[in-house]
Design an enzyme around this catalytic site. Sequence first.
Site, PDB file in Angstrom:
ATOM      1  N   HIS A  60      96.489  81.835  45.645  1.00  0.00           N
ATOM      2  CA  HIS A  60      96.433  81.006  46.736  1.00  0.00           C
ATOM      3  C   HIS A  60      95.225  80.175  46.445  1.00  0.00           C
ATOM      4  O   HIS A  60      93.921  80.438  46.048  1.00  0.00           O
ATOM      5  CB  HIS A  60      96.726  81.675  47.798  1.00  0.00           C
ATOM      6  CG  HIS A  60      98.016  82.163  48.321  1.00  0.00           C
ATOM      7  ND1 HIS A  60      98.216  82.775  49.420  1.00  0.00           N
ATOM      8  CD2 HIS A  60      99.171  82.301  47.614  1.00  0.00           C
ATOM      9  CE1 HIS A  60      99.698  82.986  49.458  1.00  0.00           C
ATOM     10  NE2 HIS A  60     100.084  82.929  48.119  1.00  0.00           N
ATOM     11  N   GLU A  62      92.904  79.679  48.597  1.00  0.00           N
ATOM     12  CA  GLU A  62      91.769  80.497  49.201  1.00  0.00           C
ATOM     13  C   GLU A  62      91.159  81.406  47.999  1.00  0.00           C
ATOM     14  O   GLU A  62      89.878  81.623  47.996  1.00  0.00           O
ATOM     15  CB  GLU A  62      91.954  81.159  50.673  1.00  0.00           C
ATOM     16  CG  GLU A  62      92.524  80.290  51.713  1.00  0.00           C
ATOM     17  CD  GLU A  62      94.007  80.189  51.924  1.00  0.00           C
ATOM     18  OE1 GLU A  62      94.598  80.242  52.939  1.00  0.00           O
ATOM     19  OE2 GLU A  62      94.752  80.278  50.445  1.00  0.00           O
ATOM     20  N   CYS A  90      97.161  83.026  54.979  1.00  0.00           N
ATOM     21  CA  CYS A  90      98.123  84.078  55.228  1.00  0.00           C
ATOM     22  C   CYS A  90      97.705  85.459  55.308  1.00  0.00           C
ATOM     23  O   CYS A  90      96.384  85.446  55.015  1.00  0.00           O
ATOM     24  CB  CYS A  90      99.057  84.136  53.853  1.00  0.00           C
ATOM     25  SG  CYS A  90      98.315  84.870  52.569  1.00  0.00           S
ATOM     26  N   CYS A  93      95.291  86.420  52.118  1.00  0.00           N
ATOM     27  CA  CYS A  93      94.155  85.706  52.069  1.00  0.00           C
ATOM     28  C   CYS A  93      93.091  86.076  53.326  1.00  0.00           C
ATOM     29  O   CYS A  93      92.004  86.028  53.034  1.00  0.00           O
ATOM     30  CB  CYS A  93      94.392  83.977  52.268  1.00  0.00           C
ATOM     31  SG  CYS A  93      95.200  83.432  50.421  1.00  0.00           S
TER      32      CYS A  93
END
Length: 159
Positions: A60, A62, A90, A93
């Site tokens: 992701h 992040e 999410c 993360c």
Amino acid sequence: MRPQIIDRSRDVHFMQLALEQARLGAQVGEVPVGAVLVQDGEVIGAGFNCPITRHDPSAHAEMVAIRAAAAAIQNYRLPGSTLYVTLEPCSMCAGLIVHARISRVVFGASEPRAGVAVSRGQFFEQAFLNHRTLVEGGVLAEECGAILSEFFRARRQKA
């Protein structure tokens, strides 16, 4: 602990850099989410969603930005840093953000299905956490949401 002074123009500037990362992701067919990690006014890590191209479900935006920052400063802890991300984090993360000791998260668009900062709960406010992260949402929310909407609209038209 003295209160943190927030500079909105800096937040907008760094969110624009996160949007640039999101656009890079869209160019390679990834869901356009971008992130930059800032410490002492300088970007120390940046990234965009790339689980498809990296064959990595954890890639992701992040995660990519935090890994880059940790490698750049040679430390797995990133105190005093602010993460700018175009979409609400999410659960995966959010856990990483806490473990990395990131001081502040600024996100653009809310994620009503999987966002855990405000949409599906207030993860960062849980009493069991051993680190407190300040969270603010809505910075350039329209622009951050629009890039996602445009991406998925184009994807549906292709199908």
